[in-house]
Write an enzyme that holds these catalytic residues in place. Structure first.
Site, short mmCIF file in Angstrom:
data_model
loop_
_atom_site.label_atom_id
_atom_site.label_comp_id
_atom_site.label_asym_id
_atom_site.label_seq_id
_atom_site.Cartn_x
_atom_site.Cartn_y
_atom_site.Cartn_z
N GLU A 148 0.84 -1.19 0.00
CA GLU A 148 0.00 0.00 0.00
C GLU A 148 0.88 1.24 0.00
OE1 GLU A 148 -4.09 -1.08 2.32
OE2 GLU A 148 -2.40 -0.49 3.56
N CYS A 149 0.74 2.08 -1.01
CA CYS A 149 1.41 3.38 -1.10
C CYS A 149 2.93 3.22 -0.99
CB CYS A 149 0.85 4.34 -0.07
SG CYS A 149 1.21 6.07 -0.44
N GLY A 150 3.52 3.40 0.19
CA GLY A 150 4.95 3.17 0.33
C GLY A 150 5.33 1.75 -0.04
N MET B 29 5.61 1.65 -3.72
CA MET B 29 6.87 2.27 -4.11
C MET B 29 8.03 1.28 -3.99
SD MET B 29 6.01 5.82 -2.13
CE MET B 29 7.64 6.57 -2.24
N THR C 118 -0.98 -0.93 -4.53
CA THR C 118 -1.94 0.16 -4.71
C THR C 118 -1.46 1.43 -4.02
OG1 THR C 118 -3.27 -0.16 -2.71
CG2 THR C 118 -3.77 -1.59 -4.58
#
EC number: 6.3.5.11
Length: 435
Positions: free
Chosen positions: A314-316, A319, A415
């Site tokens: 999720e997010c980080g 990445m 995501t």
């Protein structure tokens, strides 16, 4: 457990400092305090936990629904809950502080900046109370806490201006020690910049803990009560360090209730544990990109994902699952290489909203056609390869490219959206890993 909601007249009024000071005042008065946050925040709750000594509950109508909100509230511990609001009391269409207070039927204690006012503090509080009727919100603004207020004539002027049916719960005196440093996603985390307890205790002395406790209300029970979740035969490895620190307590609780949970630190170079699935929460991988590149854990994770290990980011986490991460200063680091995307940090945020996604195909967190709700807030953008596959279309929010979210490769999913355990997404992830 009784409680009240601490609402602000705006963002930046000092709600977090007021919440922490109130926690201290109530604890000195003999209460066991459960902190909570109205809104999809990870940073303010880290400060709550640093002072209260227990995880802060996330209370967001968009993420949880009204029934999930009440279930999550009731999972708290202690005898009184202090719910810190988000932004100003009425701000936000998906889940404002006022909407949370109404859903829980809890009174509101209003935080007003009194640095340059006395009678105007009362006028502001009255305006906030009357506005609830104007927009049809069934909430009670019970009184005020005056932020950055001096004692003596200043405090007395505020007291005298308030009507008899509006409580003055005390003040937070001006104090440079009661300032939390910030950075691009908001305040620094509680583990990095916890406010000094001596300063909080001094502020607590100016608060009326007995009257705050007396005004607290009891929320209604959820229509659908909490039930014991069926266990799955799976071990979930959760990344947990300074780069991966954005996770809701309810998510970790759900993992522990239904499966075995182990943690590991990619920043420290821990090997990927023997597991059936990996969860990479959000956080600050951009601040630890060099360590992540050199530690070797992400390389191993990429190999394991290629062999079919489910990885949810999720997010980080997204990445870290990408091919590369470039900071706003232009420094590029290699990441796990699971997802066909290259991520770049920016000086301004790229997305901030409550989100709704519809699954276009079955994936780790949703069946085809299902929708899930979450929240996005990030300063990075992802440049995806032409053959990239997306698992979701964005019904609301920006996602990865404005129209889609959920990059998927192998058995893995990344995501930009953060979801809560009440969404059901983590249950689907657990069941997929337990096959």
């Amino acid at each position: 457990m009784k409680g009240f909601v601490l609402g602000g007249v705006s963002s930046g009024v000092g709600k977090t400092v007021a919440a922490l000071s109130i926690v201290q005042a109530l604890e000195v008065a003999g209460h066991e305090v459960q902190p909570a946050k109205a809104g999809p925040d990870f940073i303010d709750p880290s400060h709550h936990e640093a002072i209260a000594g227990r995880p802060s509950r996330t209370l967001d109508l968009w993420l949880c629904g009204a029934d999930g909100l009440r279930r999550n509230y009731r999972r708290g511990e202690g005898d009184i809950c202090v719910v810190e609001g988000v932004m100003g009391l009425y701000d936000g269409d998906g889940s404002s502080t006022a909407m949370v207070a109404e859903a829980l039927d809890l009174p509101v204690v209003l935080v007003v900046d009194a640095k340059a006012g006395m009678e105007s503090v009362a006028a502001t509080a009255l305006g906030f109370r009357e506005y609830a009727d104007t927009i049809g919100r069934d909430i009670e603004v019970a009184g005020v806490v005056a932020q950055r207020a001096h004692g003596g004539r200043h405090e007395q002027g505020i007291r005298d201006a308030l009507p008899d049916d509006m409580e003055f719960f005390g003040r937070i005196p001006p104090n440079d020690d009661l300032e939390i440093p910030d950075r691009h996603l908001g305040l620094e985390m509680g583990a990095e910049a916890a406010l000094p307890k001596a300063a909080l205790r001094e502020a607590a002395e100016s608060l009326a803990a007995d009257r705050l406790a007396a005004v607290a209300g009891e929320p209604p029970a959820p229509e659908t009560p909490m039930e014991a979740a069926e266990s799955v035969d799976a071990t979930i490895a959760v990344a947990s360090d300074a780069a991966f620190c954005f996770r809701y307590p309810a998510t970790i609780e759900r993992f522990r209730e239904r499966a075995e949970l182990v943690t590991f630190s990619p920043v420290a170079g821990d090997p990927v544990p023997d597991c059936d699935g990996v969860y990479l929460p959000g956080g600050y991988p951009e601040l630890h990109a060099d360590a992540l590149e050199s530690a070797g854990t992400l390389d191993e994770l990429g190999e394991r994902a290629g062999d079919g290990l489910p990885v949810l980011g999720e997010c980080g986490g997204l990445m870290a699952m990408s091919q590369s991460l470039t900071t706003a200063e232009g420094d590029r680091s290699e990441m796990a290489g699971i997802l066909p995307a290259d991520v770049t940090m920016h000086d301004r945020y790229q997305a901030l909203d409550h989100v709704e996604l519809e699954a276009t195909e079955g994936t780790l967190t949703a069946a085809a056609g299902e929708t899930i709700r979450g929240h996005e807030f990030h300063y990075s953008s992802a440049d995806v390869d032409g053959d990239a596959r997306f698992a979701f279309e964005t019904v609301r929010g920006d996602g990865i490219d404005g129209d889609h979210d959920g990059l998927t490769e192998y058995e893995s999913l990344g995501t930009y959206v953060h979801v809560h355990a009440e969404s059901g997404a983590f249950d689907r992830f657990l069941e997929r890993c337990g096959r």
